[in-house]
Design a protein around this motif. Structure first.
Motif, PDB file in Angstrom:
ATOM      1  N   ARG A 153       0.681  -1.252  -0.175  1.00 57.61           N
ATOM      2  CA  ARG A 153      -0.073   0.044  -0.256  1.00 57.61           C
ATOM      3  C   ARG A 153       0.620   1.375   0.180  1.00 57.61           C
ATOM      4  O   ARG A 153       0.663   2.257   0.800  1.00 57.61           O
ATOM      5  CB  ARG A 153      -0.988  -0.149   1.210  1.00 57.61           C
ATOM      6  CG  ARG A 153      -1.966  -1.107   1.108  1.00 57.61           C
ATOM      7  CD  ARG A 153      -3.082  -1.033   1.932  1.00 57.61           C
ATOM      8  NE  ARG A 153      -3.918  -2.110   1.901  1.00 57.61           N
ATOM      9  CZ  ARG A 153      -5.002  -2.043   0.880  1.00 57.61           C
ATOM     10  NH1 ARG A 153      -5.340  -0.981   0.325  1.00 57.61           N
ATOM     11  NH2 ARG A 153      -5.841  -3.052   0.726  1.00 57.61           N
ATOM     12  N   GLU A 200      -1.344   4.612  -0.281  1.00 55.67           N
ATOM     13  CA  GLU A 200      -1.949   5.210   1.009  1.00 55.67           C
ATOM     14  C   GLU A 200      -0.845   5.718   1.790  1.00 55.67           C
ATOM     15  O   GLU A 200      -1.273   6.657   2.759  1.00 55.67           O
ATOM     16  CB  GLU A 200      -2.728   4.079   1.506  1.00 55.67           C
ATOM     17  CG  GLU A 200      -3.975   3.684   0.826  1.00 55.67           C
ATOM     18  CD  GLU A 200      -4.021   2.605   0.033  1.00 55.67           C
ATOM     19  OE1 GLU A 200      -2.742   2.252  -0.704  1.00 55.67           O
ATOM     20  OE2 GLU A 200      -4.899   1.686  -0.283  1.00 55.67           O
ATOM     21  N   LEU A 201       0.300   4.844   1.903  1.00 56.18           N
ATOM     22  CA  LEU A 201       1.340   5.422   2.806  1.00 56.18           C
ATOM     23  C   LEU A 201       1.979   6.794   2.469  1.00 56.18           C
ATOM     24  O   LEU A 201       1.993   7.738   3.362  1.00 56.18           O
ATOM     25  CB  LEU A 201       2.487   4.413   3.035  1.00 56.18           C
ATOM     26  CG  LEU A 201       3.611   4.683   3.770  1.00 56.18           C
ATOM     27  CD1 LEU A 201       3.325   4.925   4.962  1.00 56.18           C
ATOM     28  CD2 LEU A 201       4.739   3.471   3.585  1.00 56.18           C
ATOM     29  N   MET A 240      -4.165  -2.039   9.222  1.00 55.11           N
ATOM     30  CA  MET A 240      -3.003  -1.902   8.435  1.00 55.11           C
ATOM     31  C   MET A 240      -1.836  -2.515   9.518  1.00 55.11           C
ATOM     32  O   MET A 240      -1.549  -1.973  10.580  1.00 55.11           O
ATOM     33  CB  MET A 240      -2.569  -0.600   7.932  1.00 55.11           C
ATOM     34  CG  MET A 240      -3.865   0.215   7.003  1.00 55.11           C
ATOM     35  SD  MET A 240      -3.520  -0.619   5.257  1.00 55.11           S
ATOM     36  CE  MET A 240      -4.684   0.629   4.396  1.00 55.11           C
ATOM     37  N   LYS A 282      -0.914   5.021   6.726  1.00 54.05           N
ATOM     38  CA  LYS A 282      -1.740   4.099   5.649  1.00 54.05           C
ATOM     39  C   LYS A 282      -3.190   4.469   5.900  1.00 54.05           C
ATOM     40  O   LYS A 282      -3.936   4.673   4.752  1.00 54.05           O
ATOM     41  CB  LYS A 282      -1.143   2.839   5.722  1.00 54.05           C
ATOM     42  CG  LYS A 282       0.098   2.346   5.195  1.00 54.05           C
ATOM     43  CD  LYS A 282       0.379   0.974   5.251  1.00 54.05           C
ATOM     44  CE  LYS A 282       1.700   0.454   5.082  1.00 54.05           C
ATOM     45  NZ  LYS A 282       2.005  -0.916   5.429  1.00 54.05           N
TER      46      LYS A 282
END
Length: 300
Positions: free
Chosen positions: A66, A69-70, A185, A196
């Motif tokens: 991810r 998102e991070l 997460m 995230k």
């Protein structure tokens, strides 16, 4: 959903850990204390360099899942992205280990990049100094937190298949709504895991005012600041507190609950939101599998 509705422990996560994803762990061999050969899974670490438009911002060490998102969550929690920013693209190159977040708004954070505070995050987190000022004047929603929800969440989260149970050496953060965990997460640092979730919320336009935030790690100043930045009114952990984390939570009006294990928890800030509706005679103590998330005495 009414307050007295029983928790649906079978409700699926919107995002769940992926302990069987072969990209996230490596099998290695070694010897145990008796000199016998053992094979075990260990978590991978990969660098990820984050750009905002044409400017390189930071390189973080992450498990590698991810990245979009991070990156977005990191920039949000460093106040480099704003809640009303419009993204024009997120480009990730797995070979170069680079993610570029593009915005309509022109950005230039050269001066801000020189102003950093090193944090206690186990994977060396940083918080830019001016984020401390964001605590002042913040008003978090007065969302109720039912103790029955806390026990339901703790049981579900701590028995969910995860990278921690598979390999250890990792932290988890979970976005929750009432008694349901929504997004779980994991990463080598708790600050990455919370970033995230912040990025996921931004990209999916998910409101924060009715959410709870759960973490397996310590309740530090960094965790408090990021939770407040996201507008989430309650932060819960299996582990303990730092004094500065408690001070900031009280200043911001954040509900701060720690040492949540079995029937026990301690609230050190924002206790006005708690609704004490749980019947403790019906709450189970943790079994061995749950305790693997953190030992009774450890505040990891």
């Amino acid at each position: 959903m009414n307050a007295d509705t029983s928790p649906d422990l079978a409700a699926p996560y919107l995002v769940a850990p992926e302990p069987t994803d072969g990209r996230l762990t490596t099998r290695v061999s070694g010897l145990d204390h008796d000199g016998r050969q053992v094979d075990l899974s260990v978590v991978n670490e990969r660098p990820l360099t984050i750009y905002l438009n044409r400017q390189e911002i930071v390189t973080v060490m992450t498990i590698g899942d991810r990245p979009e998102e991070l990156a977005v969550g990191y920039l949000l929690n460093q106040n480099m992205l704003h809640a009303d920013d419009r993204l024009t693209g997120i480009d990730y190159d797995d070979d170069l280990e680079v993610v570029v977040v593009r915005t309509e708004r022109a950005t230039d954070y050269e001066a801000k990049l020189k102003k950093k505070i090193r944090t206690s995050g186990c994977a060396v987190g940083t918080v830019f100094g001016d984020l401390m000022e964001k605590i002042e004047g913040v008003v978090l929603p007065e969302t109720e937190v039912h103790t029955s929800w806390l026990y339901a969440l703790s049981k579900r989260i701590n028995t969910t298949p995860s990278l921690y149970l598979e390999a250890g050496a990792i932290h988890g953060c979970v976005l929750c709504e009432r008694d349901r965990p929504l997004v779980y997460m994991e990463d080598v640092g708790r600050h990455n895991a919370v970033d995230k979730i912040a990025g996921w919320m931004f990209l999916n336009k998910v409101p924060a005012d009715d959410k709870l935030f759960y973490t397996t790690g310590r309740l530090t100043s960094e965790m408090v600041i990021k939770t407040v930045q996201m507008g989430i009114p309650a932060l819960v952990s299996r582990s303990g507190f730092t004094a500065w984390g408690v001070d900031l939570a009280r200043q911001a009006g954040l509900t701060l609950i720690g040492r949540m294990k079995g029937k026990r928890f301690i609230v050190l800030a924002g206790e006005r939101r708690l609704v004490w509706d749980a019947d403790l005679s019906r709450v189970e103590d943790e079994d061995g599998r749950s305790r693997r998330k953190a030992s009774v005495t450890e505040d990891a």
